[in-house]
Design a protein around this motif. Structure first.
Motif, PDB file in Angstrom:
ATOM      1  N   ASN A 265       0.807  -1.225   0.000  1.00 16.75           N
ATOM      2  CA  ASN A 265       0.000   0.000   0.000  1.00 16.75           C
ATOM      3  C   ASN A 265       0.839   1.273   0.000  1.00 16.75           C
TER       4      ASN A 265
ATOM      5  N   SER B 251      -7.243  -4.142  -0.320  1.00 16.17           N
ATOM      6  CA  SER B 251      -8.587  -3.564  -0.262  1.00 16.17           C
ATOM      7  C   SER B 251      -8.699  -2.395   0.702  1.00 16.17           C
ATOM      8  N   PHE B 252      -7.682  -2.170   1.540  1.00 13.74           N
ATOM      9  CA  PHE B 252      -7.728  -1.046   2.464  1.00 13.74           C
ATOM     10  C   PHE B 252      -7.058   0.203   1.874  1.00 13.74           C
ATOM     11  N   TYR B 253      -6.639   0.116   0.625  1.00  8.48           N
ATOM     12  CA  TYR B 253      -5.899   1.215   0.009  1.00  8.48           C
ATOM     13  C   TYR B 253      -6.659   1.691  -1.227  1.00  8.48           C
TER      14      TYR B 253
ATOM     15  N   ALA C 236     -15.046  -6.483   1.187  1.00  8.82           N
ATOM     16  CA  ALA C 236     -14.753  -5.295   1.985  1.00  8.82           C
ATOM     17  C   ALA C 236     -15.992  -4.411   2.000  1.00  8.82           C
TER      18      ALA C 236
ATOM     19  N   THR D  22     -17.760  -0.824   2.884  1.00  9.35           N
ATOM     20  CA  THR D  22     -17.386   0.579   3.032  1.00  9.35           C
ATOM     21  C   THR D  22     -18.584   1.395   3.480  1.00  9.35           C
TER      22      THR D  22
ATOM     23  N   LYS E 106     -15.103   4.495   2.069  1.00  8.02           N
ATOM     24  CA  LYS E 106     -14.007   4.243   3.000  1.00  8.02           C
ATOM     25  C   LYS E 106     -14.212   2.862   3.620  1.00  8.02           C
ATOM     26  N   VAL E 107     -13.216   1.964   3.475  1.00  5.38           N
ATOM     27  CA  VAL E 107     -13.340   0.602   3.987  1.00  5.38           C
ATOM     28  C   VAL E 107     -13.422   0.627   5.504  1.00  5.38           C
TER      29      VAL E 107
END
Length: 553
Positions: free
Chosen positions: A367, A389-391, A481, A483, A488-489
């Motif tokens: 990331n 998936s967090f980026y 994921a 959000t 936003k996750v």
């Protein structure tokens, strides 16, 4: 030459160019510059975040110099070119009496000052905005074939610089709608579209990835007056620095004496109003409104010449502003001058620290499209940003960099790890840990296409393999994921899938496999706004393989 450009003007221009070249050579890269340098290593007609002008500038710079100056040389030239164009754009019989005032005015505009040596998409945007206005001014009195052709080429160059350039063209057109009746104007548009067609083709071949990201997939946040609208107004002040009051006053007092003056006002007010409205939806970054610096420099210099009181104050404050900016520029090269750390400080140090520990082993940064090109620039070793998936997606998501490290021993660096084989601090003393991984493989380009089945709570997942090799399905994990409404996750969960064809064990190259699944109930958040499916090789975090899918009606 000296009639159009006084000797003092040429002298100050040479001083400015020398200053920018020294600054460019002795200031470490900032992260965005490293990212655009990475663009230039594989020239194309487009990139994930921007069109290709910034990469072309760096490629040309690298033909003359190495190191930081090999990234910034063209920016230094375009910067002084912008000063020349601005001088040409001001028609006033007394302007030669105020050369020093002109340089103080433009030099005091903070971002224009910074873009005099930093290589960012806004650097060519400023230059080509000034060139476009100069050609438009001449077009108004002489719409010859050559002026028309150059106008079209410049509009294309504007759009290759940054997508926001469309606002420049739009608001100038709105200031003179009669252009729609001139065949020369349509010829200029035709030339621009023809020259821009390679980028249109690139967008088509890449499923309009840039447009989709900027308009639909980019994470946002809930509206905050302080962060969004008030922050936007603060950014307006920051663009002009200490001279904001007098620059703003010059705009208020300016008059539309001709069609060109009208274009300057339309462009300035149009951009200000457009992004003011945008500030109620998302945070407006300072550089998005940088284009108003060009018309405002022209308007403010005219006002300065004609108003003695403003001229006196702008001269005094301009000197103070110039001295402060010169000190700030010295600080960029030598950090101890201020007790503040900027991203241009300490990059060589953390890169050298890490490189000393790992040698020529390729590094995979989790990331971080920022650290990855920075490390590659200062070491020459291949890197990769493994986005999960967090980026967010970036150039590493669509290019071939994944293949440079496939099957090799790599160091996998993550800021989320608490231990590892290697540790190093970045310039802010955040400790990163890395672990060595043999025979590294990732499949970030696998595409997860999700469709809702008719009736019930069942969804269909199609997994397409764009690679030139087959992939064992047993090596893949699936996740979802969730959000919030602003993408936003907030929570990620394992996704249990049911294969439509259980006997298929291999996802062949350029083939698709099919699954059915039901969305698991989120455990930590209520009423998620979107979900997206992620796919990962076992042992890695899931990627950004699917698009955000809206859950709420």
């Amino acid at each position: 030459m000296t009639q159009r450009f006084p000797k003092l003007f040429l002298l100050l221009l040479a001083v400015l160019l020398t200053l920018n070249l020294v600054q460019a050579a002795f200031t470490e890269l900032i992260y965005d510059e490293a990212y655009y340098w990475y663009y230039a290593q594989n020239m194309d007609w487009g990139y994930f975040d921007h069109p290709s002008m910034v990469a072309l500038m760096i490629k040309i710079s690298s033909l003359f110099f190495s190191g930081e100056l090999g990234v910034r040389f063209m920016s230094c030239l375009l910067s002084v070119g912008t000063y020349v164009l601005l001088w040409e754009l001001v028609d006033h019989p007394k302007k030669k009496e105020y050369v020093i005032h002109f340089f103080l005015l433009v030099f005091s505009m903070t971002l224009m000052n910074a873009y005099g040596f930093f290589t960012l998409p806004d650097t060519p945007l400023l230059f080509f905005t000034a060139l476009f206005l100069l050609l438009y001014k001449r077009f108004l009195t002489n719409s010859s074939f050559w002026i028309t052709l150059l106008l079209g080429l410049t509009m294309a160059a504007l759009m290759y610089s940054k997508y926001h350039a469309a606002l420049v063209i739009l608001f100038v057109f709105l200031s003179n709608i009669k252009l729609a009746t001139q065949w020369q104007a349509w010829l200029a548009v035709g030339v621009a579209l023809l020259c821009y067609s390679p980028h249109f083709l690139w967008l088509f071949e890449h499923d309009f990835v840039s447009i989709r990201y900027h308009l639909y997939e980019r994470p946002n946040q809930a509206y905050s007056f302080e962060k969004f609208t008030l922050g936007y107004l603060v950014n307006l002040v920051a663009i002009f620095g200490l001279l904001f009051y007098w620059v703003c006053l010059s705009l208020i007092k300016s008059k539309e004496t001709d069609r060109f003056s009208k274009a300057l006002r339309y462009l300035t007010y149009g951009v200000i109003i457009f992004f003011f409205i945008s500030s109620f939806n998302r945070r407006v970054q300072t550089q998005w409104i940088i284009i108003i610096s060009i018309p405002m420099a022209i308007i403010a210099f005219r006002h300065l010449i004609e108003n003695g009181k403003s001229r006196k104050w702008m001269y005094r404050i301009g000197i103070v502003s110039a001295l402060l900016l010169l000190y700030a520029r010295a600080w960029l090269m030598y950090q101890p001058l201020l007790p503040i750390l900027y991203e241009a400080h300490g990059n060589k140090a953390w890169v050298a620290n890490l490189h000393q520990q790992v040698g020529d082993v390729p590094v995979v940064f989790e990331n971080s499209y920022r650290q990855s090109p920075m490390y590659e620039f200062y070491t020459g070793n291949p890197t990769f940003s493994l986005n999960n998936s967090f980026y967010r997606k970036n150039q590493y998501s669509i290019d071939g960099s994944e293949e440079r490290i496939r099957g090799k021993k790599v160091l996998y660096v993550s800021k989320y790890r608490k231990s590892g084989d290697v540790q190093f601090p970045d310039q802010e003393n955040t400790i990163y840990y890395g672990i060595f991984m043999d025979n590294f493989n990732s499949y970030r380009k696998l595409q997860g296409i999700v469709e809702k089945r008719d009736g019930g709570d069942t969804w269909e997942l199609k997994v397409y393999n764009p690679y030139s090799f087959d992939i064992s399905l047993d090596s893949l994990d699936y996740s979802v994921a969730y959000t919030d409404d602003y993408k936003k996750v907030r929570e990620a969960m394992t996704l249990r899938t049911q294969p439509v064809y259980p006997e298929v064990k291999l996802l062949k190259s350029k083939d698709t496999v099919f699954y059915n699944f039901q969305l698991p109930l989120p455990q930590k958040m209520q009423n998620p706004g979107y979900f997206r499916v992620g796919i990962a090789k076992k042992g890695l975090l899931p990627g950004l393989n699917g698009i955000p899918i809206k859950l709420k009606p």
